[in-house]
Design a protein around this motif. Structure first.
Motif, short mmCIF file in Angstrom:
data_model
loop_
_atom_site.label_atom_id
_atom_site.label_comp_id
_atom_site.label_asym_id
_atom_site.label_seq_id
_atom_site.Cartn_x
_atom_site.Cartn_y
_atom_site.Cartn_z
N LYS A 1 -13.40 -45.61 72.26
CA LYS A 1 -14.12 -46.35 71.22
C LYS A 1 -13.13 -46.83 70.16
O LYS A 1 -12.44 -46.02 69.54
CB LYS A 1 -15.20 -45.50 70.57
N PHE B 1 -14.00 -58.40 77.73
CA PHE B 1 -15.07 -57.60 77.14
C PHE B 1 -16.38 -58.38 77.24
O PHE B 1 -16.41 -59.60 77.07
CB PHE B 1 -14.78 -57.31 75.67
N GLN C 1 -22.75 -57.03 74.52
CA GLN C 1 -23.90 -56.25 74.95
C GLN C 1 -25.21 -56.85 74.44
O GLN C 1 -25.22 -57.63 73.48
CB GLN C 1 -23.76 -54.80 74.47
N SER D 1 -17.57 -52.17 68.13
CA SER D 1 -18.60 -52.89 67.38
C SER D 1 -17.90 -53.69 66.29
O SER D 1 -16.94 -53.22 65.67
CB SER D 1 -19.62 -51.92 66.77
N SER E 1 -13.34 -46.70 79.96
CA SER E 1 -13.94 -47.93 79.44
C SER E 1 -13.56 -48.05 77.97
O SER E 1 -13.09 -47.09 77.35
CB SER E 1 -15.45 -47.93 79.61
N ILE E 2 -13.79 -49.24 77.41
CA ILE E 2 -13.47 -49.48 76.00
C ILE E 2 -14.69 -50.11 75.33
O ILE E 2 -15.28 -51.06 75.86
CB ILE E 2 -12.26 -50.40 75.83
N ASN E 3 -15.06 -49.57 74.17
CA ASN E 3 -16.20 -50.08 73.41
C ASN E 3 -15.78 -50.37 71.99
O ASN E 3 -14.94 -49.66 71.42
CB ASN E 3 -17.34 -49.06 73.42
N LYS F 1 -16.01 -52.52 80.64
CA LYS F 1 -16.53 -51.40 81.43
C LYS F 1 -15.44 -50.67 82.21
O LYS F 1 -15.50 -49.45 82.41
CB LYS F 1 -17.63 -51.90 82.38
N ALA G 1 -11.53 -50.08 82.00
CA ALA G 1 -10.35 -50.26 81.16
C ALA G 1 -9.12 -50.66 81.97
O ALA G 1 -8.16 -51.22 81.42
CB ALA G 1 -10.06 -48.97 80.38
N TYR H 1 -21.86 -55.68 69.68
CA TYR H 1 -21.25 -54.62 70.48
C TYR H 1 -20.64 -55.21 71.74
O TYR H 1 -21.30 -55.96 72.47
CB TYR H 1 -22.30 -53.56 70.84
N TYR H 2 -19.37 -54.87 71.98
CA TYR H 2 -18.65 -55.35 73.16
C TYR H 2 -18.20 -54.16 74.00
O TYR H 2 -17.89 -53.08 73.47
CB TYR H 2 -17.42 -56.14 72.75
N GLN H 3 -18.12 -54.37 75.31
CA GLN H 3 -17.64 -53.33 76.20
C GLN H 3 -16.76 -53.94 77.30
O GLN H 3 -17.09 -54.97 77.87
CB GLN H 3 -18.80 -52.57 76.86
#
Length: 283
Positions: A218, A269, A272, A253, A249-251, A146, A148, A142-144
């Protein structure tokens, strides 16, 4: 006496009670209403009442195992959507009996494999699944990003970006990628999300890059044709989506995809701390 049964729509209340109790001490806290539980776990996630199991001690729900069947990576697959046991009923054979019955459903329905995801570090659960014959085949990371607004500036290029259809993205995937996607990113899952945004980058009339993403930031699928990589197309797609939805933010997987993971890290990114194993057993 503990009894076991296949679920029906009439069992929603005890199913939700068993789920809530079973996850009361879990490492990730679930705060769902009954309606949210139904919409997520018995909706988008692909579990079905008729493939799910409920354990009761007289009238008290003490365990639940959700199940859903579909063709996944070309094989008819029974997925365990969750397994949750009341803390007071653990180490009493409830999980084992639920699994035995889950396995029997897979055999009866002529499934070719069983599948589940489990969080890394949940050693008791992993040990239990290994005992049932499951093997770890993939990991989900999982990447984020935080903020954008920190997305790198898009490079100037002549490629046009516009909205496209689910079918356009799905066809592009099968033609140019067709590699493993984790369950929550695959196209059966995407198709159920009404607010999904689909964008494509074009070189004249040729579709060369695609993005599936929700307005809250997402990412479900991001892919650029290998001939057109390192030209800023993926970043341009993300900027275009941000101009339409203005997410904060952008998430995302991903399973092990070195090119995509390298791109995400260059974009800032952050990987997590939570990740998951994908585990399978052949039938």
């Amino acid at each position: 006496m503990i009894t076991y049964k296949l679920c029906s729509e009439n069992d929603l209340d005890p199913m939700f009670e068993a789920f809530t109790k079973g996850f009361s001490d879990y490492m990730i806290k679930f705060e769902l209403t009954k309606e949210q539980f139904k919409n997520l776990f018995l909706g988008i996630e692909g579990n079905r009442f008729e493939y799910s199991l409920l354990a009761k001690d007289d009238f008290k729900p003490v365990g639940i195992m959700l199940g859903g069947i579909k063709t996944y990576d070309g094989l008819k697959t029974l997925r365990c959507g969750t397994l949750a046991i009341d803390p007071d009923y653990r180490r009493k054979g409830v999980a084992q009996e639920l699994f035995n019955r889950h396995h029997s459903i897979g055999v009866k329905e002529n499934c070719q494999q069983l599948f589940l995801e489990v969080i890394k570090g949940n050693d008791k659960a992993i040990h239990f699944y290994l005992k049932q014959g499951y093997e770890i085949k993939n990991d989900i990371f999982y990447y984020q990003l935080k903020d954008a607004s920190l997305l790198n500036d898009k490079e100037t290029n002549s490629y046009m970006i516009k909205s496209i259809s689910f079918e356009n993205v799905n066809d592009f995937y099968h033609k140019h990628d067709d590699k493993h996607l984790n369950w929550q990113n695959d196209f059966d899952y995407q198709k159920q999300i009404k607010e999904m945004m689909y964008y494509g980058s074009f070189d004249q009339d040729q579709l060369i890059g695609v993005l599936s993403m929700t307005p809250n930031g997402k990412i479900f699928y991001l892919f650029v044709h290998e001939t057109f990589r390192r030209k800023g197309i993926a970043t341009s797609l993300l900027h275009f989506a941000k101009s339409k939805a203005n997410f904060k933010s952008i998430n995302i997987s991903v399973t092990h995809k070195p090119d995509l993971m390298s791109y995400l890290e260059k974009q800032g990114f952050v990987l997590q701390s939570i990740s998951q194993h994908e585990m399978y057993v052949s039938l």
